[in-house]
Motif scaffolding. Sequence first.
Motif, PDB file in Angstrom:
ATOM      1  N   ASP A  62       0.836  -1.203   0.000  1.00 48.92           N
ATOM      2  CA  ASP A  62       0.000   0.000   0.000  1.00 48.92           C
ATOM      3  C   ASP A  62       0.867   1.247   0.000  1.00 48.92           C
ATOM      4  N   HIS A  63       0.262   2.359  -0.448  1.00 53.22           N
ATOM      5  CA  HIS A  63       0.988   3.616  -0.609  1.00 53.22           C
ATOM      6  C   HIS A  63       0.237   4.753   0.073  1.00 53.22           C
ATOM      7  N   GLY A  64       1.013   5.665   0.623  1.00 59.44           N
ATOM      8  CA  GLY A  64       0.404   6.799   1.312  1.00 59.44           C
ATOM      9  C   GLY A  64      -0.408   7.706   0.416  1.00 59.44           C
ATOM     10  N   VAL A  65      -0.176   7.642  -0.892  1.00 58.40           N
ATOM     11  CA  VAL A  65      -0.918   8.472  -1.841  1.00 58.40           C
ATOM     12  C   VAL A  65      -2.135   7.744  -2.397  1.00 58.40           C
ATOM     13  N   SER A  66      -2.575   6.678  -1.750  1.00 61.44           N
ATOM     14  CA  SER A  66      -3.689   5.883  -2.272  1.00 61.44           C
ATOM     15  C   SER A  66      -4.981   6.682  -2.377  1.00 61.44           C
ATOM     16  N   ALA A  67      -5.116   7.760  -1.609  1.00 66.22           N
ATOM     17  CA  ALA A  67      -6.331   8.578  -1.690  1.00 66.22           C
ATOM     18  C   ALA A  67      -6.501   9.222  -3.058  1.00 66.22           C
ATOM     19  N   ARG A 125       7.082  -3.531   5.913  1.00 64.69           N
ATOM     20  CA  ARG A 125       6.316  -2.584   6.720  1.00 64.69           C
ATOM     21  C   ARG A 125       4.857  -2.628   6.288  1.00 64.69           C
ATOM     22  N   ARG A 126       4.004  -1.916   7.013  1.00 63.72           N
ATOM     23  CA  ARG A 126       2.593  -1.796   6.655  1.00 63.72           C
ATOM     24  C   ARG A 126       2.369  -0.436   6.010  1.00 63.72           C
ATOM     25  N   GLY A 127       2.224  -0.440   4.689  1.00 65.68           N
ATOM     26  CA  GLY A 127       2.013   0.810   3.964  1.00 65.68           C
ATOM     27  C   GLY A 127       3.280   1.623   3.833  1.00 65.68           C
ATOM     28  N   SER A 128       3.219   2.647   2.966  1.00 69.52           N
ATOM     29  CA  SER A 128       4.344   3.558   2.761  1.00 69.52           C
ATOM     30  C   SER A 128       3.902   4.979   3.055  1.00 69.52           C
ATOM     31  N   GLY A 129       4.863   5.857   3.269  1.00 69.84           N
ATOM     32  CA  GLY A 129       4.537   7.247   3.543  1.00 69.84           C
ATOM     33  C   GLY A 129       3.936   7.943   2.334  1.00 69.84           C
ATOM     34  N   SER A 130       3.202   9.017   2.584  1.00 73.82           N
ATOM     35  CA  SER A 130       2.594   9.804   1.507  1.00 73.82           C
ATOM     36  C   SER A 130       3.678  10.685   0.906  1.00 73.82           C
ATOM     37  N   ILE A 131       4.153  10.337  -0.292  1.00 74.03           N
ATOM     38  CA  ILE A 131       5.379  10.924  -0.834  1.00 74.03           C
ATOM     39  C   ILE A 131       5.281  12.421  -1.109  1.00 74.03           C
ATOM     40  N   ASP A 132       4.083  12.979  -1.159  1.00 72.50           N
ATOM     41  CA  ASP A 132       3.977  14.426  -1.378  1.00 72.50           C
ATOM     42  C   ASP A 132       4.386  15.218  -0.150  1.00 72.50           C
ATOM     43  N   VAL A 133       4.355  14.562   1.034  1.00 69.28           N
ATOM     44  CA  VAL A 133       4.666  15.282   2.277  1.00 69.28           C
ATOM     45  C   VAL A 133       5.743  14.604   3.122  1.00 69.28           C
ATOM     46  N   GLU A 134       6.101  13.348   2.803  1.00 68.88           N
ATOM     47  CA  GLU A 134       7.078  12.626   3.627  1.00 68.88           C
ATOM     48  C   GLU A 134       7.722  11.524   2.792  1.00 68.88           C
TER      49      GLU A 134
END
Length: 337
Positions: A62-67, A125-134
């Motif tokens: 999963d990715h932090g930008v999934s939204a 890990r569980r998911g990744s950070g939202s690359i636009d902010v972290e």
Amino acid sequence: MFDVPVPDPAARAAALERLDGLVKPLGALGRLEELAAWLSAAHGSVPPRPLDDVRVVVFAGDHGVSALSAYPREVTAAMVRVFLAGKSGVNVLAAQVGARVRVADLGVDWDGADVPDSVTAHKIRRGSGSIDVEDALAPGEARAAFEAGRAIAGEEGEADLLIPGDMGIGNTAVCAAVVAASLGLPAAEVVGTGTGVDAAGLSRKTSAVAAALSRASGRVEDPFDRLTALGSACLAATAGFLVEAAVRGIPVVLDGVFSGAAALVARDIAPGAEQWWLAGHRSTEPSQAFALKALGLEPILDLGLRLGEGSGAVQAVPTLRAARAILADMGLLADLA
């Protein structure tokens, strides 16, 4: 440094010589001849080995930008179960060509307690950070995921052909960022509609990728720093998978945008590894076209596919088998009465 062997030039030359002597005009079978010579070099024999053992590994996360996607984040975990049940698109298509499908959870946002340990054995890990902010990954995780991908390739090392697949809501935004950073491109040139976002969604996605590139500016020269800032555990693992396949001399058919982005990073880590890869199909995502051009790869098929999972690469397997067959079974002009 990785010791990447060169596909056998003598086998390639012998294949080209035999192709010119077959019962046909010179070059009459077009791309099939090129693929036949490539396979001969990869397998070190003329004809190449039969492509009986074809294996697909779907790297999930999963990715932090999934939204930014048209689908919710929970779809990733649900699809892992679908893969395991043998009911996904790639399961169905792989069955048609006798390929086996494995799924590896590198970063799905769930505990995975109800799935076989083999699925989560290499989880980072569980998911990744939202690359636009972290950053997508914590320090050290990109290398750990890369090594996990290498280990997975080793576990599949008896294959005649390997295919990396992918599953993760938000994948195409991450791929766009990695391709843009790898090639020095602006976000607007690489961002596509992914799962099918509308014009407003495409604008939001482009803005997020642009923000990610700005945030990571000056930190992407090193491929592992690039993966840490903009990638994901599953993308880093795919890069490791591609490098290890090349080191072992196992030919690989890349799928779509995800494996294309991973291949750019893998090539930076292990120059020359790209000699062991083919592009299975042309994705509808613009970033794949940039990645393949940089890698010097021309897609075998162009069917307008955008599913991912390894589904497009699987469709190229019959074409590769046909390429092998012309070397193995066609007669020679010299043998005509």
